[in-house]
Design a protein around this motif. Structure first.
Motif, PDB file in Angstrom:
ATOM      1  N   ALA A 127      19.799  -8.523  -4.197  1.00 13.51           N
ATOM      2  CA  ALA A 127      19.586  -7.705  -3.013  1.00 13.51           C
ATOM      3  C   ALA A 127      18.545  -8.392  -2.133  1.00 13.51           C
ATOM      4  O   ALA A 127      17.944  -9.397  -2.524  1.00 13.51           O
ATOM      5  CB  ALA A 127      19.123  -6.306  -3.417  1.00 13.51           C
ATOM      6  N   ALA A 128      18.343  -7.878  -0.950  1.00 11.63           N
ATOM      7  CA  ALA A 128      17.435  -8.517  -0.001  1.00 11.63           C
ATOM      8  C   ALA A 128      15.981  -8.404  -0.466  1.00 11.63           C
ATOM      9  O   ALA A 128      15.557  -7.370  -0.975  1.00 11.63           O
ATOM     10  CB  ALA A 128      17.595  -7.881   1.373  1.00 11.63           C
ATOM     11  N   TRP A 129      15.226  -9.461  -0.269  1.00  9.08           N
ATOM     12  CA  TRP A 129      13.790  -9.442  -0.507  1.00  9.08           C
ATOM     13  C   TRP A 129      13.099  -8.993   0.775  1.00  9.08           C
ATOM     14  O   TRP A 129      13.507  -9.364   1.869  1.00  9.08           O
ATOM     15  CB  TRP A 129      13.297 -10.833  -0.901  1.00  9.08           C
ATOM     16  N   TYR A 130      12.060  -8.181   0.633  1.00  9.30           N
ATOM     17  CA  TYR A 130      11.345  -7.708   1.811  1.00  9.30           C
ATOM     18  C   TYR A 130       9.847  -7.689   1.506  1.00  9.30           C
ATOM     19  O   TYR A 130       9.436  -7.608   0.344  1.00  9.30           O
ATOM     20  CB  TYR A 130      11.841  -6.324   2.249  1.00  9.30           C
ATOM     21  N   PRO A 131       8.999  -7.757   2.544  1.00  9.96           N
ATOM     22  CA  PRO A 131       7.545  -7.823   2.319  1.00  9.96           C
ATOM     23  C   PRO A 131       6.952  -6.445   2.041  1.00  9.96           C
ATOM     24  O   PRO A 131       7.383  -5.435   2.578  1.00  9.96           O
ATOM     25  CB  PRO A 131       7.012  -8.386   3.638  1.00  9.96           C
ATOM     26  N   MET A 132       5.945  -6.417   1.179  1.00  8.16           N
ATOM     27  CA  MET A 132       5.198  -5.191   0.882  1.00  8.16           C
ATOM     28  C   MET A 132       3.740  -5.557   0.643  1.00  8.16           C
ATOM     29  O   MET A 132       3.443  -6.600   0.055  1.00  8.16           O
ATOM     30  CB  MET A 132       5.770  -4.490  -0.347  1.00  8.16           C
ATOM     31  N   LYS A 133       2.843  -4.707   1.115  1.00  7.03           N
ATOM     32  CA  LYS A 133       1.415  -4.959   0.949  1.00  7.03           C
ATOM     33  C   LYS A 133       0.952  -4.349  -0.370  1.00  7.03           C
ATOM     34  O   LYS A 133       0.522  -3.207  -0.438  1.00  7.03           O
ATOM     35  CB  LYS A 133       0.650  -4.375   2.138  1.00  7.03           C
ATOM     36  N   MET A 134       1.036  -5.143  -1.417  1.00 10.11           N
ATOM     37  CA  MET A 134       0.713  -4.691  -2.763  1.00 10.11           C
ATOM     38  C   MET A 134      -0.767  -4.846  -3.075  1.00 10.11           C
ATOM     39  O   MET A 134      -1.321  -4.132  -3.899  1.00 10.11           O
ATOM     40  CB  MET A 134       1.545  -5.464  -3.783  1.00 10.11           C
ATOM     41  N   LEU A 135      -1.432  -5.800  -2.434  1.00 10.68           N
ATOM     42  CA  LEU A 135      -2.845  -6.070  -2.668  1.00 10.68           C
ATOM     43  C   LEU A 135      -3.623  -5.828  -1.379  1.00 10.68           C
ATOM     44  O   LEU A 135      -3.263  -6.339  -0.322  1.00 10.68           O
ATOM     45  CB  LEU A 135      -3.047  -7.525  -3.113  1.00 10.68           C
ATOM     46  N   MET A 136      -4.695  -5.041  -1.461  1.00  8.97           N
ATOM     47  CA  MET A 136      -5.510  -4.776  -0.273  1.00  8.97           C
ATOM     48  C   MET A 136      -6.978  -4.666  -0.651  1.00  8.97           C
ATOM     49  O   MET A 136      -7.321  -4.307  -1.783  1.00  8.97           O
ATOM     50  CB  MET A 136      -5.043  -3.493   0.429  1.00  8.97           C
ATOM     51  N   ARG A 137      -7.823  -5.017   0.296  1.00 10.24           N
ATOM     52  CA  ARG A 137      -9.260  -4.889   0.071  1.00 10.24           C
ATOM     53  C   ARG A 137      -9.612  -3.417  -0.111  1.00 10.24           C
ATOM     54  O   ARG A 137      -9.166  -2.555   0.641  1.00 10.24           O
ATOM     55  CB  ARG A 137     -10.042  -5.463   1.252  1.00 10.24           C
ATOM     56  N   PHE A 138     -10.426  -3.137  -1.116  1.00  6.35           N
ATOM     57  CA  PHE A 138     -10.857  -1.773  -1.390  1.00  6.35           C
ATOM     58  C   PHE A 138     -12.271  -1.612  -0.860  1.00  6.35           C
ATOM     59  O   PHE A 138     -13.187  -2.291  -1.316  1.00  6.35           O
ATOM     60  CB  PHE A 138     -10.795  -1.485  -2.887  1.00  6.35           C
ATOM     61  N   GLU A 139     -12.431  -0.724   0.124  1.00  7.64           N
ATOM     62  CA  GLU A 139     -13.702  -0.561   0.805  1.00  7.64           C
ATOM     63  C   GLU A 139     -14.199   0.875   0.691  1.00  7.64           C
ATOM     64  O   GLU A 139     -13.393   1.807   0.535  1.00  7.64           O
ATOM     65  CB  GLU A 139     -13.560  -0.944   2.286  1.00  7.64           C
ATOM     66  N   PRO A 140     -15.525   1.087   0.773  1.00  8.49           N
ATOM     67  CA  PRO A 140     -16.063   2.455   0.746  1.00  8.49           C
ATOM     68  C   PRO A 140     -15.426   3.313   1.839  1.00  8.49           C
ATOM     69  O   PRO A 140     -15.206   2.852   2.961  1.00  8.49           O
ATOM     70  CB  PRO A 140     -17.558   2.246   1.008  1.00  8.49           C
ATOM     71  N   GLY A 141     -15.125   4.546   1.491  1.00 10.23           N
ATOM     72  CA  GLY A 141     -14.523   5.465   2.453  1.00 10.23           C
ATOM     73  C   GLY A 141     -13.017   5.392   2.545  1.00 10.23           C
ATOM     74  O   GLY A 141     -12.388   6.185   3.252  1.00 10.23           O
ATOM     75  N   MET A 142     -12.393   4.474   1.838  1.00 10.79           N
ATOM     76  CA  MET A 142     -10.934   4.344   1.880  1.00 10.79           C
ATOM     77  C   MET A 142     -10.289   5.595   1.294  1.00 10.79           C
ATOM     78  O   MET A 142     -10.709   6.113   0.265  1.00 10.79           O
ATOM     79  CB  MET A 142     -10.517   3.110   1.093  1.00 10.79           C
ATOM     80  N   HIS A 143      -9.224   6.101   1.958  1.00 10.37           N
ATOM     81  CA  HIS A 143      -8.555   7.309   1.503  1.00 10.37           C
ATOM     82  C   HIS A 143      -7.101   7.288   1.939  1.00 10.37           C
ATOM     83  O   HIS A 143      -6.677   6.418   2.699  1.00 10.37           O
ATOM     84  CB  HIS A 143      -9.248   8.560   2.053  1.00 10.37           C
ATOM     85  N   MET A 144      -6.322   8.259   1.455  1.00  9.59           N
ATOM     86  CA  MET A 144      -4.918   8.334   1.820  1.00  9.59           C
ATOM     87  C   MET A 144      -4.749   8.956   3.203  1.00  9.59           C
ATOM     88  O   MET A 144      -5.526   9.804   3.626  1.00  9.59           O
ATOM     89  CB  MET A 144      -4.147   9.167   0.795  1.00  9.59           C
ATOM     90  N   GLY A 145      -3.675   8.520   3.884  1.00 12.37           N
ATOM     91  CA  GLY A 145      -3.308   9.117   5.151  1.00 12.37           C
ATOM     92  C   GLY A 145      -2.347  10.275   4.933  1.00 12.37           C
ATOM     93  O   GLY A 145      -2.350  10.924   3.884  1.00 12.37           O
ATOM     94  N   SER A 146      -1.483  10.515   5.908  1.00 10.83           N
ATOM     95  CA  SER A 146      -0.585  11.665   5.850  1.00 10.83           C
ATOM     96  C   SER A 146       0.651  11.417   5.002  1.00 10.83           C
ATOM     97  O   SER A 146       1.431  12.339   4.763  1.00 10.83           O
ATOM     98  CB  SER A 146      -0.158  12.055   7.269  1.00 10.83           C
ATOM     99  N   ALA A 147       0.855  10.193   4.546  1.00 10.61           N
ATOM    100  CA  ALA A 147       2.012   9.858   3.721  1.00 10.61           C
ATOM    101  C   ALA A 147       1.565   8.932   2.593  1.00 10.61           C
ATOM    102  O   ALA A 147       0.516   8.292   2.674  1.00 10.61           O
ATOM    103  CB  ALA A 147       3.106   9.194   4.556  1.00 10.61           C
ATOM    104  N   HIS A 148       2.388   8.844   1.540  1.00 13.59           N
ATOM    105  CA  HIS A 148       1.986   8.084   0.356  1.00 13.59           C
ATOM    106  C   HIS A 148       1.953   6.584   0.592  1.00 13.59           C
ATOM    107  O   HIS A 148       1.437   5.843  -0.237  1.00 13.59           O
ATOM    108  CB  HIS A 148       2.922   8.400  -0.816  1.00 13.59           C
ATOM    109  N   TYR A 149       2.494   6.131   1.712  1.00 12.64           N
ATOM    110  CA  TYR A 149       2.509   4.696   2.019  1.00 12.64           C
ATOM    111  C   TYR A 149       1.466   4.317   3.066  1.00 12.64           C
ATOM    112  O   TYR A 149       1.496   3.197   3.588  1.00 12.64           O
ATOM    113  CB  TYR A 149       3.909   4.290   2.500  1.00 12.64           C
TER     114      TYR A 149
END
Length: 206
Positions: A127-149
């Protein structure tokens, strides 16, 4: 967990419990599943934070991931860290070279990988390969937005796991992940589809 060790993960945070809107979900996983996580982390020297709440997650995926971030803040202790988003049915696609990730001091807030869904009957071998941001800098105050992505930084910047625009794509060569979602049982896939219908139809995430 073997793949997380290859990625250089030092701490794993795992939460049990079903989503409130997922039909016929068990209250908790079978004991063999947390036992496997505990044993895997012990064999690789990965520190484990495991929580098994008795009830369902009110707020579904967003609530569960918000709790993951809250625990990540405790684990990180205010020190610089990277967050690795990883589902249990993801597998690293060989060959893999960890040096293609680390060190990351000069990288932006996120790193893209290429991901591919395992093909189902009738689909081509790949199937097609597509990009995803699996690794991200973890910073103070980081939280979820309105959706799980959507992950939100303290300055208001929204990190979308799936890039919305071409300029947001920054693939990381050497890291490919295969999503084995079609290896779930037909009954499990049917319940998952019913959950998505409720989630999207009722606008539980926006």
């Amino acid at each position: 967990i073997d793949d997380l060790a290859r990625l250089g993960v030092t701490d794993l945070i795992a939460l049990d419990g079903p989503y409130a809107n997922f039909p016929h979900g068990r209250t908790l996983s079978r004991q063999s599943e947390p036992d496997a996580i505990i044993a895997g982390c012990a064999s690789h020297g990965i520190s484990l934070t495991l929580q098994r709440p008795a009830g369902a997650w009110i707020g579904d995926e967003v609530a569960k991931r918000q709790r993951l971030l809250e625990l990540a803040h405790v684990v990180a202790g205010g020190e610089p860290a990277w967050l690795c988003i990883w589902d249990a049915d993801w597998r690293l696609e060989p060959p893999f070279d960890a040096s293609s990730i680390w060190p990351v001091e000069n990288l932006p807030r996120s790193v893209d990988v290429s991901i591919c869904d395992d093909p189902v009957h009738g689909e081509p071998p790949e199937a097609a390969w597509y990009p995803m941001k699996m690794l991200m800098r973890f910073e103070p105050g980081m939280h979820m937005g309105s959706a799980h992505y959507i992950y939100v930084y303290q300055d208001g910047f929204e990190q979308w796991i799936l890039p919305r625009r071409e300029q947001e794509i920054a693939p990381l060569s050497g890291v490919r992940v295969r999503h084995l979602k079609y290896r779930r049982s037909p009954a499990r896939l049917k319940r998952q589809a019913a959950y998505y219908e409720v989630r999207d139809g009722q606008g539980l995430e926006s």
